[in-house]
Design an enzyme around this catalytic site. Structure first.
Site, PDB file in Angstrom:
ATOM      1  N   HIS A  58       0.859  -1.183   0.000  1.00  0.00           N
ATOM      2  CA  HIS A  58       0.000   0.000   0.000  1.00  0.00           C
ATOM      3  C   HIS A  58       0.896   1.234   0.000  1.00  0.00           C
ATOM      4  O   HIS A  58       2.138   1.112  -0.115  1.00  0.00           O
ATOM      5  CB  HIS A  58      -0.930  -0.025   1.219  1.00  0.00           C
ATOM      6  CG  HIS A  58      -0.219  -0.294   2.518  1.00  0.00           C
ATOM      7  ND1 HIS A  58       0.659   0.604   3.093  1.00  0.00           N
ATOM      8  CD2 HIS A  58      -0.210  -1.379   3.337  1.00  0.00           C
ATOM      9  CE1 HIS A  58       1.131   0.106   4.214  1.00  0.00           C
ATOM     10  NE2 HIS A  58       0.636  -1.113   4.383  1.00  0.00           N
ATOM     11  N   GLY A  60       2.019   3.058   2.222  1.00  0.00           N
ATOM     12  CA  GLY A  60       3.105   3.065   3.219  1.00  0.00           C
ATOM     13  C   GLY A  60       4.356   2.414   2.648  1.00  0.00           C
ATOM     14  O   GLY A  60       5.479   2.901   2.844  1.00  0.00           O
ATOM     15  N   HIS A  61       4.163   1.310   1.913  1.00  0.00           N
ATOM     16  CA  HIS A  61       5.325   0.654   1.286  1.00  0.00           C
ATOM     17  C   HIS A  61       5.869   1.518   0.150  1.00  0.00           C
ATOM     18  O   HIS A  61       7.084   1.568  -0.079  1.00  0.00           O
ATOM     19  CB  HIS A  61       4.933  -0.715   0.724  1.00  0.00           C
ATOM     20  CG  HIS A  61       4.474  -1.685   1.770  1.00  0.00           C
ATOM     21  ND1 HIS A  61       3.147  -1.989   1.958  1.00  0.00           N
ATOM     22  CD2 HIS A  61       5.167  -2.411   2.682  1.00  0.00           C
ATOM     23  CE1 HIS A  61       3.034  -2.868   2.942  1.00  0.00           C
ATOM     24  NE2 HIS A  61       4.239  -3.140   3.402  1.00  0.00           N
ATOM     25  N   LYS A 179       5.585   2.447  11.560  1.00  0.00           N
ATOM     26  CA  LYS A 179       4.356   1.916  12.173  1.00  0.00           C
ATOM     27  C   LYS A 179       4.697   0.688  13.029  1.00  0.00           C
ATOM     28  O   LYS A 179       4.172   0.517  14.111  1.00  0.00           O
ATOM     29  CB  LYS A 179       3.313   1.534  11.123  1.00  0.00           C
ATOM     30  CG  LYS A 179       2.010   1.088  11.800  1.00  0.00           C
ATOM     31  CD  LYS A 179       0.900   0.910  10.825  1.00  0.00           C
ATOM     32  CE  LYS A 179       0.977  -0.401  10.121  1.00  0.00           C
ATOM     33  NZ  LYS A 179       0.727  -1.565  10.996  1.00  0.00           N
ATOM     34  N   GLN A 183       9.323  -3.551  15.950  1.00  0.00           N
ATOM     35  CA  GLN A 183      10.118  -4.256  14.935  1.00  0.00           C
ATOM     36  C   GLN A 183      11.332  -3.407  14.547  1.00  0.00           C
ATOM     37  O   GLN A 183      12.470  -3.898  14.512  1.00  0.00           O
ATOM     38  CB  GLN A 183       9.242  -4.516  13.706  1.00  0.00           C
ATOM     39  CG  GLN A 183      10.007  -4.893  12.449  1.00  0.00           C
ATOM     40  CD  GLN A 183       9.094  -5.307  11.312  1.00  0.00           C
ATOM     41  OE1 GLN A 183       8.496  -6.359  11.359  1.00  0.00           O
ATOM     42  NE2 GLN A 183       8.986  -4.497  10.268  1.00  0.00           N
ATOM     43  N   VAL A 206       2.408   6.245   7.180  1.00  0.00           N
ATOM     44  CA  VAL A 206       1.496   6.879   6.218  1.00  0.00           C
ATOM     45  C   VAL A 206       0.071   6.585   6.699  1.00  0.00           C
ATOM     46  O   VAL A 206      -0.249   5.437   7.029  1.00  0.00           O
ATOM     47  CB  VAL A 206       1.718   6.333   4.795  1.00  0.00           C
ATOM     48  CG1 VAL A 206       0.724   6.962   3.818  1.00  0.00           C
ATOM     49  CG2 VAL A 206       3.153   6.611   4.342  1.00  0.00           C
TER      50      VAL A 206
END
Ligand code: PAF
Length: 313
Positions: A58, A60-61, A179, A183, A206
Site C-alpha cells: 500500500h 506506506g510501502h 508503524k 520491529q 502513512v
C-alpha cells in the site's frame, strides 16, 4: 544486461533465488557505476537500498520505496511472507498475496529489482535450526501477544540483509516503516549487536485521510470496523496534544476511551522508551523522546499504531 536508470521498465525485474538476487544486484551496481563514470562522477560512492516487505503493498510501502529511490543508486525490494514470524497458521494463510499489483506499485516508485523467493528458496532444508533471538525486548508488547514473532522476523531480516548486501564497497541502507515501531527498534538493535554493515532507515507512518494508519490488514476490516478502528489514531493524537501542552497523559482515561469503543478489544496502550520499549510514565507528563504505542483487535483484525510524544515546551 538489465535496463536501469531512465530505461528502467515499468515492472521491475523479478528474481526468486538467492543466486539470482546476488547476480542481479551486482549487474545493477555495475550499470550504476558505468552511468556514474559516464557522468564523470567516478569517485562517487554508490549505494544500494533494500526495502523488505511481505507484499500486500500500500502507500506506506510506496513511501519506503520512494525514500530508497531518492537516496540510492540501486533499489531492491523483497516480497516474502515469512512463515517463521506467524504464530497462527490461519493468519499466515490469509495474509494478502498480490504479486502483480505489488510489482506495479514498486515499478511506479522506480524500484529496479524485486526478490520474491518461495519458502524453499529461503529455507531450503526446512525451517532453520539456528535463529536470531530478539531477547527480552522481543517478549513485551507485540512479543507478549505473538510469542516467537520477533525471533522469526529478525531471522528473516538478517537473511535478507545478507542476501542483498552489495559485494562491492557500495554503501548499503535498508528501509522499514515506523508503524512497526517495536520491529524497527529490534532491527536497529540487531544491526548494532551483530555488527551488520547496513544503515537502517525508519520511514514515517502513512495514514489514510481520516488518520487510520495504513496496514496490509486494513483490507479485512468491514466499514463499521474501519470506523471503530479510528479510536486508535484519535486516542494517540489526543495523547500527543496533551504531551505538547505539558499536561499529564492520563493513560487510564485513554485506555478507557478505547475499551468503550464498540467492537474494539484493547491489547495494550502504553508509553515506552523508543529504543528499549521499556514503559515510562503512566500518568505524569511525557518524558523526553517517548513513544505512545497501541494494539487492539478490531473484529478479527489485529491493528497497531504509535506516535512520538513531543517533549513539553
Ligand atoms: O514488516 C514486514 O513487512 C515484515 O515484518 C518484514 C520486515 C518484511 C520481515 O518479514
Amino acid at each position: 544486461m538489465i535496463p536501469t536508470g531512465p530505461d528502467r521498465p515499468a515492472i521491475p525485474l523479478l528474481v526468486s533465488t538467492p543466486a539470482e538476487l546476488r547476480a542481479a544486484t551486482a549487474t545493477l551496481l555495475d550499470a550504476a557505476r558505468s552511468r556514474a563514470d559516464a557522468a564523470d562522477a567516478g569517485d562517487a560512492r554508490l549505494s544500494l537500498g533494500l526495502v523488505p516487505t511481505m507484499g500486500g503493498l500500500h502507500a506506506g510501502h510506496a513511501a519506503l520505496a520512494r525514500a530508497a529511490r531518492t537516496a540510492d543508486d540501486v533499489v531492491v525490494a523483497s516480497i516474502f511472507v515469512n512463515p517463521l514470524q506467524f504464530g497462527d497458521q490461519a493468519d499466515l494463510d490469509r495474509y494478502p498475496r498480490t504479486l502483480d499489483e505489488d510489482l506495479r506499485l514498486l515499478g511506479a516508485q522506480g524500484v529496479d529489482l524485486v526478490f520474491a523467493p518461495a519458502v524453499e528458496d529461503m529455507y531450503p532444508g526446512g525451517e532453520p535450526l539456528v535463529r536470531v533471538s530478539a531477547g527480552p525486548a522481543g517478549g513485551v508488547f507485540e512479543g507478549a501477544s505473538r510469542p516467537g514473532h520477533f525471533d522469526g522476523m529478525l531471522t528473516v531480516v538478517a537473511k535478507l540483509l545478507n542476501l542483498a548486501q552489495p559485494a562491492t564497497r557500495a554503501s548499503y541502507r535498508a528501509y522499514f516503516g515506523e508503524k512497526d515501531a517495536q520491529q524497527l527498534s529490534l532491527i536497529r538493535r540487531m544491526v548494532l549487536d551483530l555488527d551488520l554493515r547496513v544503515r537502517i532507515e525508519g520511514v514515517p507512518i502513512v495514514r489514510d485521510h481520516d488518520g487510520l494508519a495504513l496496514s496490509s490488514r486494513n483490507r479485512f476490516l468491514s466499514d463499521d470496523e474501519r470506523s471503530a478502528a479510528l479510536v486508535l489514531s484519535r486516542t494517540l493524537a489526543a495523547l500527543r496534544d496533551r504531551a505538547a501542552r505539558g499536561e499529564p497523559l492520563d493513560l487510564a482515561a485513554a485506555r478507557a476511551r478505547i475499551t468503550a469503543a464498540e467492537g474494539v478489544d484493547l491489547d495494550y496502550l502504553d508509553v515506552v522508551d523508543p529504543a528499549s520499549f521499556a514503559p515510562t510514565a503512566a500518568s505524569g507528563p511525557a518524558p523526553h523522546a517517548a513513544l505512545a504505542v497501541v494494539a487492539a483487535r478490531v473484529g478479527a483484525v489485529r491493528l497497531i499504531d504509535n506516535t512520538t510524544l513531543p517533549a513539553p515546551h
